[in-house]
Structures are given as structure tokens and as C-alpha cells.
Write an enzyme that holds these catalytic residues in place. Sequence first.
Site, PDB file in Angstrom:
ATOM      1  N   ARG A   1     -25.401  44.950 -35.807  1.00  0.00           N
ATOM      2  CA  ARG A   1     -24.295  45.361 -36.681  1.00  0.00           C
ATOM      3  C   ARG A   1     -23.011  44.647 -36.286  1.00  0.00           C
ATOM      4  O   ARG A   1     -22.278  44.129 -37.118  1.00  0.00           O
ATOM      5  CB  ARG A   1     -24.064  46.871 -36.581  1.00  0.00           C
ATOM      6  CG  ARG A   1     -25.069  47.739 -37.288  1.00  0.00           C
ATOM      7  CD  ARG A   1     -24.675  49.200 -37.133  1.00  0.00           C
ATOM      8  NE  ARG A   1     -25.605  50.069 -37.833  1.00  0.00           N
ATOM      9  CZ  ARG A   1     -26.751  50.489 -37.326  1.00  0.00           C
ATOM     10  NH1 ARG A   1     -27.100  50.097 -36.104  1.00  0.00           N
ATOM     11  NH2 ARG A   1     -27.554  51.271 -38.015  1.00  0.00           N
TER      12      ARG A   1
ATOM     13  N   ARG B   1     -23.577  45.010 -23.417  1.00  0.00           N
ATOM     14  CA  ARG B   1     -23.926  45.759 -22.218  1.00  0.00           C
ATOM     15  C   ARG B   1     -24.007  44.789 -21.051  1.00  0.00           C
ATOM     16  O   ARG B   1     -24.533  43.685 -21.172  1.00  0.00           O
ATOM     17  CB  ARG B   1     -25.262  46.494 -22.376  1.00  0.00           C
ATOM     18  CG  ARG B   1     -25.228  47.691 -23.309  1.00  0.00           C
ATOM     19  CD  ARG B   1     -24.372  48.826 -22.745  1.00  0.00           C
ATOM     20  NE  ARG B   1     -24.394  50.029 -23.576  1.00  0.00           N
ATOM     21  CZ  ARG B   1     -23.515  50.298 -24.529  1.00  0.00           C
ATOM     22  NH1 ARG B   1     -22.549  49.414 -24.793  1.00  0.00           N
ATOM     23  NH2 ARG B   1     -23.601  51.417 -25.219  1.00  0.00           N
TER      24      ARG B   1
ATOM     25  N   GLU C   1     -21.748  49.870 -14.687  1.00  0.00           N
ATOM     26  CA  GLU C   1     -20.708  49.976 -15.701  1.00  0.00           C
ATOM     27  C   GLU C   1     -19.302  49.906 -15.094  1.00  0.00           C
ATOM     28  O   GLU C   1     -18.416  49.297 -15.665  1.00  0.00           O
ATOM     29  CB  GLU C   1     -20.866  51.281 -16.487  1.00  0.00           C
ATOM     30  CG  GLU C   1     -19.837  51.516 -17.564  1.00  0.00           C
ATOM     31  CD  GLU C   1     -19.838  50.447 -18.664  1.00  0.00           C
ATOM     32  OE1 GLU C   1     -20.889  49.852 -18.930  1.00  0.00           O
ATOM     33  OE2 GLU C   1     -18.778  50.208 -19.248  1.00  0.00           O
TER      34      GLU C   1
ATOM     35  N   HIS D   1     -14.389  48.848 -20.816  1.00  0.00           N
ATOM     36  CA  HIS D   1     -15.216  49.328 -21.933  1.00  0.00           C
ATOM     37  C   HIS D   1     -14.348  49.966 -23.026  1.00  0.00           C
ATOM     38  O   HIS D   1     -14.524  51.121 -23.397  1.00  0.00           O
ATOM     39  CB  HIS D   1     -16.255  50.335 -21.430  1.00  0.00           C
ATOM     40  CG  HIS D   1     -17.467  50.418 -22.319  1.00  0.00           C
ATOM     41  ND1 HIS D   1     -18.707  50.770 -21.849  1.00  0.00           N
ATOM     42  CD2 HIS D   1     -17.619  50.220 -23.651  1.00  0.00           C
ATOM     43  CE1 HIS D   1     -19.574  50.775 -22.854  1.00  0.00           C
ATOM     44  NE2 HIS D   1     -18.931  50.446 -23.965  1.00  0.00           N
TER      45      HIS D   1
END
Length: 337
Positions: free
Chosen positions: A167, A248, A276, A295
Site C-alpha cells: 500500500r 521494518r 525497534e 518510528h
Amino acid sequence: MTRPHTIAFAMDPARTEGVITPPLLDRLARSCTIVDPTPLRSFTQGQAPEVLRRTEILVTGWGCPAIGRRILETAPNLKLVAHAAGTVKGFLSPDVLEAGITVTHAAEANAIPVAEFTLAAILFANKHVFRFRDLYRADRNRSRTFPLTAQPVGNFRRTIGIIGASRIGRRVIELLEPFHFRVLLHDPYVDARGAAALGAESVSLDELMRLSDVVSIHAPALPSTQGMIARHHLALMRDGTTLINTARGIIVDQQALIDELRTGRIDAIIDVTYPEVPEESSPLYDLPNVFLTPHIAGAIGNEREMLGEFIVEEIERFVEGLPLRSAIMPAALETMA
């Protein structure tokens, strides 16, 4: 008169502030009966079992408890799970889809800010904005920045490599259309004709890494994509090019990336890492050729309302018996982000 669908919420209010705003809650109340406006943070404590027993539509968000077979027994009337965020893979069991419950999500809405962030990153990368900033800040004059303006920097006729026609990847390609870019695409599920329809050229991953001025990653995090961008792919990037990752961190071999960045040969704009949150000693915090963000490419601040609005519209369509825009098919769950 047909009884309105019943609706409840399951998410962490601290993490989802601004998603379901008071006006959006009012819209839901016009088409549904709200069992309890207070979001559930547990499916087993307090009034949760009674709320779930009465619920037909469950609006979920970041911090939602896991939804699996056991919860389906507690919520026998559940017909729709509407996730006011992106991926559902962290909390939703395939059992839910297999039980015939409709699941939709706001990934389409969340793609908008990520794609906008990526476009800005591409334009800044080709213009070497961060390097100019650092030199200007250090010198407090233009003795070093002015000569650089005559160097081959800028966005005219640059080559942009997009990894993954997700997307977000597709929307990035759309946003690149007005510019004088050559757009390359690597996606094993998109052939040359499909890429051309999107406005890109289908190439191998090696070709993309070798030919691109900017490489932007938009592949999902799957077992097959972990470490997909390996050391030899990074070595193929030409001097002065930029890697952007808003997907990611696990898709890129992190140590190989750090090693390559330490040479100063390439730049990186990184919104996601693996782990992360990098360790405090990670070079990613300090390398001058790295622009590291925590992020934030996805919906934050007032952008969160886009997620809520999208899901409210999905619920309204469901109540009216219309097709949903982002219903998740069971077969697609494994390959989704």
C-alpha cells in the site's frame, strides 16, 4: 425497525489518543448502540466479559489484547473487528477470520503519512539537505556549502528504487509521478506489465540497489523478508546514495548496514530499526550520515484521526450492507505487513 448493531472498543487509551475523537464517537452512536464507550484493556477483568457478550462490532487499536479462539467464545455475537490502525498480525489470531468474522483495518489511511514522510525523505536525500545543514551549522558561514551547490546534487532525473509494491510503496510511486524521476520497482509478486501500470520499471533487487540514487524499503516483515537487504546488496549501492527504511528494521541486516554506514560511503534515513529501539551505544545515534527518527513516519498527532475516520466509514458501510474498502481475506493474512 431493525435493532442497531452493538459496538465496543478495545485498545490502550494512552496510545490511541486522538484516533476516535468525540465527533467520530457521535457518528458511531448514530449508526450503532455503544455498549460501553470506555475501551477494554483486558478481555477477562471487570465488566469485559459482559461487554463482549453484547458486542457485535469491536473497534480495536494499538494496545488491544490478543483476540483468539477463547475470546470468540466470550463474544458469541461478534460480527466485525474494525482495527483503527495498521497491521492486525500482532494481536489477531487466524481463528477469527476462519470463524467467519469480518476483519477490516485502517492500513490504507496509515499509508498516507508514511508515503508523505518517504517523499520528503527522498527529496531531502537527493538535495543532501542534512549534509548542508551540518556544514552550515559547523562553519556559521557558506565557505563550504556554496561550492557544493555546483556539485551533482538535486532531484532532476534521479533514479528512485522502491522495494515492495505494498500500500505504502504504491502510494509513494504515485507521489513521485509529478517529478522528473526514473522509478524502479522490485517486488516478486509484480511483473513488468504490473510495474509499468504503476509507473515504474520492474527490476531485480541487485539491479535496483546498483542503479538507484535513493532506495526506499516498503516490503512487509515476513520470515521470507527478514534480512532481505543483506551485506552484498548494500555494497552494490553507489557512493553518495541513500537508503530509506520506513518499513521494518528486521528487513535489513542491521550490522551490515552499520558497517556500510561507518565507511561514510552511503547515507541512511531510518525510521525503524531492529531492535525497534537501538541500544544506547548504537552508532546509528551518532553517525553523521544517518538521520534517525523514532518510528514517526506512520500516523502520529492529528494524523491519527485519519485512522479513526477511515474505520468509522468502514463501520458505516458494514451497517449499511455495503462492501468494505479494506476487509482482510484469510489467504492474504500470511503475506500482509
